[in-house]
Design a protein around this motif. Structure first.
Motif, PDB file in Angstrom:
ATOM      1  N   TYR A  36       0.835  -1.202   0.000  1.00  0.00           N
ATOM      2  CA  TYR A  36       0.000   0.000   0.000  1.00  0.00           C
ATOM      3  C   TYR A  36       0.867   1.249   0.000  1.00  0.00           C
ATOM      4  N   ASP A  37       0.400   2.277  -0.695  1.00  0.00           N
ATOM      5  CA  ASP A  37       0.932   3.618  -0.540  1.00  0.00           C
ATOM      6  C   ASP A  37       0.056   4.297   0.495  1.00  0.00           C
ATOM      7  N   HIS A  38       0.658   5.144   1.306  1.00  0.00           N
ATOM      8  CA  HIS A  38      -0.076   5.792   2.387  1.00  0.00           C
ATOM      9  C   HIS A  38      -0.044   7.305   2.204  1.00  0.00           C
ATOM     10  N   ASP A  52       2.647  11.933   0.947  1.00  0.00           N
ATOM     11  CA  ASP A  52       2.545  10.596   0.363  1.00  0.00           C
ATOM     12  C   ASP A  52       3.763   9.778   0.784  1.00  0.00           C
ATOM     13  N   ILE A  53       3.514   8.551   1.227  1.00  0.00           N
ATOM     14  CA  ILE A  53       4.577   7.631   1.649  1.00  0.00           C
ATOM     15  C   ILE A  53       4.408   6.374   0.804  1.00  0.00           C
ATOM     16  N   PHE A  54       5.404   6.087  -0.010  1.00  0.00           N
ATOM     17  CA  PHE A  54       5.285   5.027  -1.006  1.00  0.00           C
ATOM     18  C   PHE A  54       5.747   3.670  -0.467  1.00  0.00           C
ATOM     19  N   ASP A  55       4.805   2.733  -0.335  1.00  0.00           N
ATOM     20  CA  ASP A  55       5.040   1.344   0.085  1.00  0.00           C
ATOM     21  C   ASP A  55       5.996   1.229   1.274  1.00  0.00           C
ATOM     22  N   PRO A  56       5.714   1.939   2.380  1.00  0.00           N
ATOM     23  CA  PRO A  56       6.660   1.959   3.499  1.00  0.00           C
ATOM     24  C   PRO A  56       6.838   0.613   4.193  1.00  0.00           C
ATOM     25  N   LYS A  78      -5.136  12.938   9.266  1.00  0.00           N
ATOM     26  CA  LYS A  78      -5.924  11.845   8.690  1.00  0.00           C
ATOM     27  C   LYS A  78      -5.024  10.931   7.880  1.00  0.00           C
ATOM     28  N   HIS A  79      -5.224   9.621   8.050  1.00  0.00           N
ATOM     29  CA  HIS A  79      -4.406   8.590   7.399  1.00  0.00           C
ATOM     30  C   HIS A  79      -5.275   7.844   6.380  1.00  0.00           C
ATOM     31  N   TYR A  80      -4.747   7.734   5.159  1.00  0.00           N
ATOM     32  CA  TYR A  80      -5.405   7.013   4.062  1.00  0.00           C
ATOM     33  C   TYR A  80      -4.414   6.023   3.459  1.00  0.00           C
ATOM     34  N   ARG A  81      -4.916   5.039   2.729  1.00  0.00           N
ATOM     35  CA  ARG A  81      -4.043   4.102   2.014  1.00  0.00           C
ATOM     36  C   ARG A  81      -4.723   3.651   0.729  1.00  0.00           C
ATOM     37  N   ARG A  82      -3.891   3.151  -0.213  1.00  0.00           N
ATOM     38  CA  ARG A  82      -4.406   2.560  -1.453  1.00  0.00           C
ATOM     39  C   ARG A  82      -3.455   1.453  -1.905  1.00  0.00           C
ATOM     40  N   PRO A  83      -3.989   0.423  -2.535  1.00  0.00           N
ATOM     41  CA  PRO A  83      -3.123  -0.639  -3.056  1.00  0.00           C
ATOM     42  C   PRO A  83      -2.185  -0.055  -4.116  1.00  0.00           C
ATOM     43  N   ASN A  84      -0.953  -0.530  -4.144  1.00  0.00           N
ATOM     44  CA  ASN A  84      -0.010   0.001  -5.131  1.00  0.00           C
ATOM     45  C   ASN A  84       0.317  -1.013  -6.226  1.00  0.00           C
TER      46      ASN A  84
END
Length: 189
Positions: free
Chosen positions: A49-51, A123-127, A182-188
Motif C-alpha cells: 500500500y501507498d499511504h 505521500d509515503i510510497f510502500d513503506p 488523517k491517514h489514508y491508504r491505497r493498493p499500489n
C-alpha cells in the motif's frame, strides 16, 4: 479517457487507462485530533500500500517552531538518522536539508496566533515493504497573521531498505496545540 464507474471519492475504472490497480483510490484508515499533543502517530503502515497523511489546521503551542516526521519500524522504534530530506518554499530560493527526519517546511517557522496555521499532504510510497527504500513526497501551505502565505514542497528518501510500519509527527520545540491528522491508504499493485 472516460470514467465508467464513479463512487464517492473513488474512480474504479477508466476507459483507455492502463496499469491502474483494481481499486485506484485512497481509503480512509484513521484520524487523530491533536490537542496539546507531544506527538501524533500512525501505525499499521503495511506492505503493498501507498499511504497518505493529510494534516489540516496545524498550530504549535510554541511560536516559531518546525514540524517534522520520522518513520518507525516494529515496536515502533522511530528512526532519527539516515534520511535524505529536502524541502523548499515556493518563492524562496533557499532549501533546507535534513538527515534526522522528514523536514516538512524550511526557514519559515509555524506561529501559534489564531490565524497562523499550516496544512500538509504527505505521500509515503510502500513503506511496509522491507526490500525497498522508503520515499516520501509532500507539499503544504502555511499562513501567517499578516496574510502571508508560504507554499512548501519536498521529498525524502530513507537510505536503508527496511519495513517502516509507523510514522510520528512532532514539533522541534513544544507540543502540537491543534490539528487534524488523517491517514489514508491505497493498493499500489
Amino acid at each position: 479517457m472516460t470514467a465508467t464507474k464513479i463512487t464517492p471519492g473513488l474512480i474504479t475504472t477508466l476507459a483507455g487507462a492502463t496499469g491502474l490497480p483494481a481499486s485506484a483510490g485512497f481509503e480512509f484508515v484513521s484520524a487523530v485530533s491533536a490537542s496539546t499533543s507531544a506527538t501524533v502517530s500512525f501505525t499499521g503502515l503495511d506492505a503493498g500500500y501507498d499511504h497518505k497523511i493529510i494534516i489540516q489546521t496545524l498550530r504549535p503551542v510554541t511560536d516559531g517552531t518546525l514540524l517534522g516526521m520520522v518513520l518507525g519500524v516494529s515496536g515502533p522504534t522511530y528512526r532519527t538518522a539516515n534520511y535524505l530530506s529536502r524541502v523548499r518554499v515556493g518563492y524562496y530560493a533557499a532549501q533546507t536539508a535534513s538527515t534526522t527526519n522528514v523536514n516538512l517546511h524550511p526557514a519559515f517557522t509555524l506561529g501559534n496566533a489564531v490565524n497562523e496555521l499550516a496544512s500538509f499532504d504527505i505521500d509515503i510510497f510502500d513503506p511496509g515493504n522491507a526490500s525497498v527504500k522508503t520515499v516520501t513526497f509532500h507539499h503544504g501551505m502555511m499562513f501567517q497573521t499578516t496574510a502571508t502565505q508560504h507554499w512548501t514542497g519536498g521529498a525524502s528518501l530513507y537510505t536503508t531498505a527496511e519495513a517502516h510500519t509507523a510514522v510520528q509527527f512532532a514539533m522541534n520545540s513544544g507540543n502540537i496545540l491543534a490539528g487534524e491528522f488523517k491517514h489514508y491508504r491505497r493498493p499500489n499493485a
